[in-house]
Design a protein around this motif. Structure first.
Motif, mmCIF file in Angstrom:
data_model
loop_
_atom_site.group_PDB
_atom_site.id
_atom_site.type_symbol
_atom_site.label_atom_id
_atom_site.label_comp_id
_atom_site.label_asym_id
_atom_site.label_seq_id
_atom_site.Cartn_x
_atom_site.Cartn_y
_atom_site.Cartn_z
ATOM 1 N N ASP A 142 -12.649 24.919 23.390
ATOM 2 C CA ASP A 142 -13.591 25.705 22.594
ATOM 3 C C ASP A 142 -14.728 24.922 21.945
ATOM 4 O O ASP A 142 -15.696 25.525 21.497
ATOM 5 C CB ASP A 142 -12.815 26.459 21.499
ATOM 6 C CG ASP A 142 -11.970 27.573 22.097
ATOM 7 O OD1 ASP A 142 -12.451 28.240 23.033
ATOM 8 O OD2 ASP A 142 -10.825 27.763 21.656
ATOM 9 N N GLU A 170 -12.449 19.110 20.583
ATOM 10 C CA GLU A 170 -11.274 19.395 21.392
ATOM 11 C C GLU A 170 -11.446 18.829 22.810
ATOM 12 O O GLU A 170 -10.518 18.243 23.379
ATOM 13 C CB GLU A 170 -11.089 20.917 21.447
ATOM 14 C CG GLU A 170 -9.704 21.370 21.791
ATOM 15 C CD GLU A 170 -9.633 22.895 21.954
ATOM 16 O OE1 GLU A 170 -8.843 23.331 22.808
ATOM 17 O OE2 GLU A 170 -10.361 23.619 21.240
ATOM 18 N N GLU A 199 4.968 24.416 13.769
ATOM 19 C CA GLU A 199 5.222 25.608 12.984
ATOM 20 C C GLU A 199 5.807 25.252 11.617
ATOM 21 O O GLU A 199 5.435 25.834 10.590
ATOM 22 C CB GLU A 199 6.204 26.488 13.752
ATOM 23 C CG GLU A 199 6.006 27.956 13.563
ATOM 24 C CD GLU A 199 6.833 28.717 14.586
ATOM 25 O OE1 GLU A 199 7.864 29.277 14.191
ATOM 26 O OE2 GLU A 199 6.460 28.692 15.785
ATOM 27 N N GLY A 238 2.850 23.457 9.663
ATOM 28 C CA GLY A 238 1.609 24.189 9.436
ATOM 29 C C GLY A 238 0.436 23.448 10.043
ATOM 30 O O GLY A 238 0.392 22.222 10.001
ATOM 31 N N TYR A 239 -0.529 24.197 10.608
ATOM 32 C CA TYR A 239 -1.685 23.582 11.254
ATOM 33 C C TYR A 239 -2.755 23.251 10.223
ATOM 34 O O TYR A 239 -2.788 23.902 9.180
ATOM 35 C CB TYR A 239 -2.243 24.535 12.320
ATOM 36 C CG TYR A 239 -1.334 24.667 13.509
ATOM 37 C CD1 TYR A 239 -1.479 23.796 14.587
ATOM 38 C CD2 TYR A 239 -0.325 25.634 13.549
ATOM 39 C CE1 TYR A 239 -0.622 23.904 15.692
ATOM 40 C CE2 TYR A 239 0.516 25.740 14.647
ATOM 41 C CZ TYR A 239 0.362 24.874 15.713
ATOM 42 O OH TYR A 239 1.187 24.963 16.793
ATOM 43 N N PRO A 240 -3.674 22.279 10.492
ATOM 44 C CA PRO A 240 -3.695 21.413 11.662
ATOM 45 C C PRO A 240 -2.582 20.362 11.623
ATOM 46 O O PRO A 240 -2.103 20.009 10.547
ATOM 47 C CB PRO A 240 -5.058 20.728 11.570
ATOM 48 C CG PRO A 240 -5.404 20.756 10.120
ATOM 49 C CD PRO A 240 -4.787 22.000 9.579
ATOM 50 N N ASP A 257 -5.479 22.217 16.089
ATOM 51 C CA ASP A 257 -5.707 23.245 15.083
ATOM 52 C C ASP A 257 -4.882 24.510 15.239
ATOM 53 O O ASP A 257 -4.804 25.303 14.310
ATOM 54 C CB ASP A 257 -7.203 23.616 15.063
ATOM 55 C CG ASP A 257 -8.048 22.492 14.486
ATOM 56 O OD1 ASP A 257 -7.590 21.857 13.513
ATOM 57 O OD2 ASP A 257 -9.135 22.215 15.011
ATOM 58 N N ASN A 258 -4.330 24.728 16.433
ATOM 59 C CA ASN A 258 -3.594 25.971 16.641
ATOM 60 C C ASN A 258 -2.613 25.821 17.804
ATOM 61 O O ASN A 258 -2.701 24.872 18.577
ATOM 62 C CB ASN A 258 -4.576 27.125 16.881
ATOM 63 C CG ASN A 258 -5.511 26.821 18.046
ATOM 64 O OD1 ASN A 258 -5.048 26.603 19.169
ATOM 65 N ND2 ASN A 258 -6.813 26.772 17.777
ATOM 66 N N PRO A 259 -1.684 26.781 17.939
ATOM 67 C CA PRO A 259 -0.639 26.656 18.953
ATOM 68 C C PRO A 259 -1.166 26.627 20.393
ATOM 69 O O PRO A 259 -0.611 25.933 21.234
ATOM 70 C CB PRO A 259 0.235 27.899 18.740
ATOM 71 C CG PRO A 259 -0.100 28.414 17.391
ATOM 72 C CD PRO A 259 -1.471 27.964 17.067
ATOM 73 N N VAL A 260 -2.257 27.390 20.657
ATOM 74 C CA VAL A 260 -2.789 27.399 22.026
ATOM 75 C C VAL A 260 -3.250 26.003 22.410
ATOM 76 O O VAL A 260 -2.932 25.477 23.480
ATOM 77 C CB VAL A 260 -3.946 28.418 22.162
ATOM 78 C CG1 VAL A 260 -4.610 28.293 23.522
ATOM 79 C CG2 VAL A 260 -3.433 29.842 21.942
ATOM 80 N N GLU A 261 -3.995 25.389 21.501
ATOM 81 C CA GLU A 261 -4.493 24.040 21.746
ATOM 82 C C GLU A 261 -3.331 23.052 21.868
ATOM 83 O O GLU A 261 -3.321 22.183 22.743
ATOM 84 C CB GLU A 261 -5.417 23.651 20.575
ATOM 85 C CG GLU A 261 -6.370 22.543 20.858
ATOM 86 C CD GLU A 261 -7.156 22.130 19.609
ATOM 87 O OE1 GLU A 261 -7.455 20.947 19.480
ATOM 88 O OE2 GLU A 261 -7.446 23.011 18.752
ATOM 89 N N GLU A 275 -0.251 23.636 22.783
ATOM 90 C CA GLU A 275 0.509 23.851 24.016
ATOM 91 C C GLU A 275 -0.225 23.226 25.208
ATOM 92 O O GLU A 275 0.392 22.607 26.068
ATOM 93 C CB GLU A 275 0.724 25.348 24.212
ATOM 94 C CG GLU A 275 1.926 25.711 25.068
ATOM 95 C CD GLU A 275 1.505 26.042 26.471
ATOM 96 O OE1 GLU A 275 0.334 26.416 26.657
ATOM 97 O OE2 GLU A 275 2.331 25.901 27.389
#
Lengths: 280, 280, 280, 280
Positions: free
Chosen positions: B139, B143, C116, C119-121, C139-143, C145
Motif C-alpha cells: 500500500d 511497506e 494480536e 497490538g499493532y504496530p 501495521d496490520n494482520p494482512v501486512e 501475514e
C-alpha cells in the motif's frame, strides 16, 4: 540514427568496448538493469544489447524490451536456452548437433543409475552456473552418492538438478568460437592450467587463436541456430573418436580473451551487424 | 498403437485420470522423473505427457524427450515460458494480448521507482511460484521497501526478482479457461474466499462453470498460441475499464476443479487430441 | 610477553587499530579465519581477540581456541548469545534486565497470534542479522501475514524464525554503550536518518557522545554479565513509561563511530584489559 | 502437582511415550511450538520438556521458558552446544574429553590445508545436520576441493562451514549411551548396514544393548557435563589405539531404538528425574 539501449548491471571491459563502438553508430543509452525498473512492453528504443552478468537479469531485461517488439541481442529465448545447459543440450540434440552423452537426474538415485549406464568416471553438472563452478568429476558410486546427497541441500532447482555426463579426455583443452549474425567470427583454444581438467580462464587456462576447419565452422553455426543466437560463444571439445562436440553455449558472451588472442573485436562486429539488422 | 510416456513425480488425481484414458488409446508407460534418469535424446516413445509438479523437473523431462524429437505436451518451451510470469507477460505483450501493467525490478530501488510510476497499491510478484505464494499487495513505499529488502534474502534469482504490477480490483474473482490443441475447452470462475483478495483454490476460493463470450475465447486462444501451449490453463481478470486481461498461464495445468465444475474431462480430451496429433 | 592472536576475516579500521595497540603490548599474530584451518584444541597462544565479521566464523574461531583453554575476547558463548537476538532476550529476561516485550514465532500463524496479544504496530525481527536487515515494522494482520509468508522462503532457520516484538516509539534514537571487563567505557547516542525509524548507522543515523546516568550504567553492566561479555556493545532504547530497555548486544562490536564521538579508544582499553586479565 | 509443558512440533513415538508418563506425575500440557507463539519470559509452568525436531525451534522454545526461569530439559544452552558439532567438540576438548582430531575450515583453501595436516582419508562434516547428512568421507585433494567448492553454494553458515576430521576405522559400529541427571542410563551398539560406513539407524544400522565399562561410563558422564546436559545421548567410537572417543552429543535425543534394545524406558526415567529435580 537508430536508438540503442546497452543494458548492463556490472560494467566490465566488454561493456565499455560496446559503449564506445555503439555510440559512434547509434544514439546509445546505458540502462542499469540493477537500479532501473523495466516496463514490460513500453519503450522507445529500436534495439537493445543485453549484457547483465546475472542470467535472469539479462533474460528479464531482454524480455521487457521484446514485449515492445524491440530487437534484442540476444533475445531472452537464447539467453534462457544457452544459460541452462540442460535446455542447451536438448536443443542441440534435436538439431542433430553432437554433444557429450548426457542424462538429466533429479535425485541421487537417478544420478547413480545414469552413471551406471555411462560408466565411470562421469561429470556432474548443474544446468545453471558459470566459470566451472558446480562441475565435478566423479570416479565411483560412493563419491557420486556423497556429492549428489550434498547437492540436495542447494537451494535452487536449477543448481540442484544434475546433468550426468560422460567424461571426455580432451587433454585439458577446448575451443571457443564466436558466431555473429549467422557467420563465424573466429575461434580460440583454451588450455587448462596445470593440474586442472577444466579449461575455464577463471581457473587459470591460457588462450590462443585457433583456425576453424569447415567441420567445426558448420558445427558452431548449427549450434548457434539451434538456440537462435545472434551473438553467442560456443565451447567445443575435440575428441579422437567422435570429432567435435559442443559442450556449452553462452548467450551473454565475454570476449576480452577472444579479442586479445585473435585481434578481432567482437564489439565492432556486433555494432555493425546490429545496424545492418535494423535496416531490414 | 502409439507409445506414450506419462512423466510424473507426485501422482495426483489428474495423473490417475490421464493414465486411465491414455491406457485405452495407447501403449502407455509411467515414467517417474524423480527416480529415473532421462537420457537427453534417446528413447522409444512417440509422445510424452509431462506432469511433474516441480516446474524444472517438468521442463527438463520435456526437453530430454524433445531432444529425441518426441512430441511433448507441453513442450519444454511452453513449460518454461508459462512457469515464469515475467517471460509470460513479455510473450503476451509481444503478441498484443492485454495483461496487467507490469515492470521488472531487480532491486528495492527499482521496485520503488516502478511503484511510483504505477501508483499505490501495487502487487509484487515473483516470476516463479504457484498457488499465490510470493504474491503481495503493497500500500505504500515504506511497506514496499521492507518487503523488497526482505526478498533480497531469498536464495534463487527467479523468486528474488520482482514483478511490480498495477493492483486490479476484480472483486476477488477470476476466470480460468483451458485451451487444448488450439480450441477452447471451457472456463470456470473462481471466487476468492472471504477476506482474501487472491482467487487461488488453495487459498479457499470456490469455483463454478463460466460461459466464455467471443472476446474471451479469442483472448485465451491467442494467449495459448503466444506461449506455444498445446494444453494450458489461462487465468483471466475481468475489469470494468479494460475488459479481459490475462494474468497467468499454466503449462502443467491442474484440472480437478475444472472437471468438477464443468463436467468436461480434460484427460479424455487430451488423449484424443494427442492421438490425433500423432496421426499427422 | 604474552602471545595474542588477532583473528579476522575482513580487516576493517577496527582491526587495524587493534593490531597497532596489541603489537606494542604482546607478541601478536594475525590469524585469517577465512583461509587458515583452526585446529580444535591445539595452539600456542595465551589469548585470542576474535574479530571475524561473519558471526559463525567468529564463534567457531573462538571455540577452537577455547578448546585449548586459551582466553578469548569474546568467548564463543558470548558471540553465540549476542549474535542471536532470541537467545539474547531470553538471557536478559532471566537476569531481570528489561527488554522490549517479545514473542518467538516459528510460523505465520504463530506470528499473527503474537501480534494480536501485543497490538499493532509490531516489529518483526530475525534472531540473526545485522545492520537493520530483516527488521520490519508491521501495521496490520494482512501486512504481517504477507511478510511472514514471504519469510518462510528464507533458507536458514535463524533468519526464517521470527521475533514478534512491541513497537516502541523512541523518536528514532537509541543509545549504544560499550562495556569492557565489567566496567562501562562510555555511551553514544544514535539518531536515525530522516524518514527512517531504525537508528542503524548503516542506514544513515548520526552519532554523538552520551553521558550515562547510574540507572543506565547498572543496566548495561548487568546486560553484559548476562551474556558473559568481556567486550560488548549494548543498544538501549529510552522510553517514557518504562525507562531504559536493552534492545541488542553485540559480541564483536564495531567501535569506529564510538571512538569518533567520544574520543575513547576501545582498542587501547581492550589491550590493557586483556593484558591485565592474563596476569591473573 | 507440578505444571509441565511438553513442547513439540512433530509428535513421534518418543513424544507420545513422554506424554503418557508425564501425565500420571504432573499437570502436563502439550505446547505446539510450530503454531503457538512463545512469550519470552512469561508463563505459568514449573518445567518444560523440549522436544521439537527442528534444532532452532527447540532452542528458541527452551530459551523462551528459561527467560521466565522455568526448568527446561534440555536447557537452550545444551541444545545449541550439542546441536552444533563444532561447539560440541570445543567444549569436550576444553573438558579433556577425547574426540576425533578436528579442524574448523571456512573455505576450500582452509579445508585442503587441514586435510594435509591430518592425512587422507578425512571426514568432512557440517557443524549442523542430523542422520548422517552432510557427512562425507574424502580420499584425496581433488575430491576434497570439488566437495568443498560445492559446499560453498549451501545457503546457511552452519551447514556451509566445515569440520575436517581424521577418518577412524571403527569397523562400522559405534556406541550410543544415554545420560540422565548425571547418571548413565545405558548404552546400545549400532552396527552399520552393509556397504555403509556411517552407523546411523536412518541409514540402515541395527542396534543391540551394550554394557559400559567404567572408562566408558566416566567418559560419557564427563561429556554430558561438558554441555550441561540433563538428558542427552552420546555417540562414542571405540578405537584400537586411542580407546573411546566422543563423536557427537544429542540434546533432543531419540530413544525408540534404545528402548527396544535395552528395555529401559527413558521416558519414565525422565519423568522421575524431572519430578525429583522440581522438589529441590
Amino acid at each position: 540514427m537508430p536508438r540503442v539501449a546497452l543494458v548492463v548491471d556490472v560494467v566490465r571491459m566488454e561493456e565499455r568496448m560496446l559503449l564506445d563502438v555503439l555510440r559512434s553508430r547509434a544514439e546509445t543509452e546505458t540502462v542499469d538493469a540493477g537500479s532501473m525498473p523495466l516496463e514490460v512492453g513500453s519503450n522507445s528504443f529500436d534495439a537493445a544489447v543485453i549484457r547483465p552478468i546475472s542470467m535472469y537479469r539479462a533474460a528479464y531485461a531482454a524480455a521487457s524490451f521484446e514485449a515492445a517488439r524491440v530487437f534484442t541481442v540476444n533475445r531472452s529465448e537464447t539467453i534462457m536456452l544457452a544459460g541452462d545447459k540442460m535446455l542447451t543440450y536438448a536443443r542441440l540434440a534435436a538439431a542433430r548437433v553432437p554433444t557429450p552423452r548426457s542424462f538429466y537426474a533429479s535425485s541421487p538415485q537417478a544420478a547413480l543409475k545414469a552413471a551406471e549406464k555411462l560408466g565411470y568416471p562421469v561429470v556432474i553438472k548443474a544446468p545453471l552456473g558459470s566459470w566451472g563452478r558446480l562441475v565435478s568429476r566423479v570416479d565411483n558410486p560412493v563419491e557420486l552418492e556423497q556429492l549428489a546427497r550434498l547437492r540436495q541441500g542447494l537451494p535452487c532447482s536449477q543448481t540442484r538438478s544434475m546433468i550426468v555426463q560422460e567424461y571426455l579426455d580432451t587433454g585439458g583443452s577446448d575451443i571457443r568460437c564466436i558466431v555473429m549474425a549467422g557467420s563465424l567470427l573466429g575461434c580460440i583454444r583454451r588450455i587448462a592450467g596445470s593440474g586442472e581438467w577444466r579449461s575455464n580462464v577463471a581457473l587459470g587456462a591460457r588462450t590462443e587463436a585457433y583456425n576453424a576447419d569447415p567441420a567445426l565452422e558448420d558445427l558452431v553455426l548449427r549450434a548457434a541456430a539451434a538456440v537462435k543466437g545472434f551473438f553467442v560463444s560456443i565451447d567445443v571439445f575435440e575428441t579422437r573418436e567422435r570429432g567435435y562436440l559442443v559442450n556449452e553455449v553462452n548467450g551473454v558472451p565475454e570476449f576480452k580473451g577472444f579479442y586479445r588472442a585473435t585481434g578481432i573485436n567482437p564489439a565492432v562486429r556486433l555494432a555493425e551487424a546490429l545496424i545492418e539488422e535494423l535496416k531490414r
